[in-house]
Scaffold this motif. Structure first.
Motif, short mmCIF file in Angstrom:
data_model
loop_
_atom_site.label_atom_id
_atom_site.label_comp_id
_atom_site.label_asym_id
_atom_site.label_seq_id
_atom_site.Cartn_x
_atom_site.Cartn_y
_atom_site.Cartn_z
N ARG A 17 0.83 -1.21 0.00
CA ARG A 17 0.00 0.00 0.00
C ARG A 17 0.86 1.26 0.00
N GLU A 18 1.89 1.28 0.86
CA GLU A 18 2.71 2.48 1.00
C GLU A 18 3.58 2.76 -0.22
N ARG A 19 4.23 1.74 -0.75
CA ARG A 19 5.17 1.93 -1.86
C ARG A 19 4.52 1.92 -3.24
N PHE A 20 3.43 1.13 -3.39
CA PHE A 20 2.87 0.92 -4.72
C PHE A 20 1.40 1.29 -4.85
N GLY A 21 0.76 1.66 -3.75
CA GLY A 21 -0.66 2.00 -3.80
C GLY A 21 -1.56 0.80 -4.07
N VAL A 22 -1.08 -0.40 -3.73
CA VAL A 22 -1.83 -1.64 -3.98
C VAL A 22 -2.47 -2.11 -2.68
N THR A 23 -3.76 -2.40 -2.72
CA THR A 23 -4.47 -2.96 -1.58
C THR A 23 -4.56 -4.46 -1.77
N LEU A 24 -4.01 -5.22 -0.82
CA LEU A 24 -4.00 -6.69 -0.91
C LEU A 24 -4.95 -7.31 0.11
N HIS A 25 -5.56 -8.41 -0.30
CA HIS A 25 -6.40 -9.23 0.57
C HIS A 25 -5.85 -10.64 0.54
N LEU A 26 -5.79 -11.30 1.69
CA LEU A 26 -5.29 -12.67 1.77
C LEU A 26 -6.46 -13.64 1.86
N HIS A 27 -6.42 -14.67 1.02
CA HIS A 27 -7.40 -15.75 1.04
C HIS A 27 -6.61 -17.02 1.34
N ASP A 28 -6.94 -17.66 2.43
CA ASP A 28 -6.18 -18.83 2.89
C ASP A 28 -7.00 -20.09 2.64
N HIS A 29 -6.38 -21.05 1.95
CA HIS A 29 -7.01 -22.34 1.66
C HIS A 29 -6.14 -23.44 2.25
N CYS A 30 -6.64 -24.64 2.27
CA CYS A 30 -5.89 -25.77 2.85
C CYS A 30 -4.56 -26.01 2.13
N THR A 31 -4.56 -25.88 0.82
CA THR A 31 -3.36 -26.23 0.04
C THR A 31 -2.63 -25.04 -0.55
#
Length: 77
Positions: A17-31
């Motif tokens: 977010r700070e360096r590139f203006g990108v908002t990330l979301h994490l999606h966690d799955h079993c594998t």
């Protein structure tokens, strides 16, 4: 499975977010884990940063065709 820890994700999210203006979301799955963005397609410079970061964690990454998501998998040795 070796994956990003919550703290590693938070650090990556904040830096993205700070360096590139990108908002990330994490999606966690079993594998696997998946990062997504609610913004425009990732720029080449951000993709390079992201791949280098994940490589340093011994993780492989596949960028989605629309360049707004990243599938993260443990690297096979």
């Amino acid at each position: 499975m070796k994956a990003l820890s919550i703290q590693e994700y938070i650090d990556l999210r904040d830096e993205s977010r700070e360096r590139f203006g990108v908002t990330l979301h994490l999606h966690d799955h079993c594998t696997s884990q998946y990062l997504s963005s609610d913004g425009p397609a990732f720029e080449d410079r951000y993709i390079s940063y992201l791949l280098d970061y994940l490589d340093s964690k011994n993780l492989s990454a596949t960028i989605s065709n629309d360049r707004t998501g990243v599938l993260i998998l443990p690297r096979r040795n």
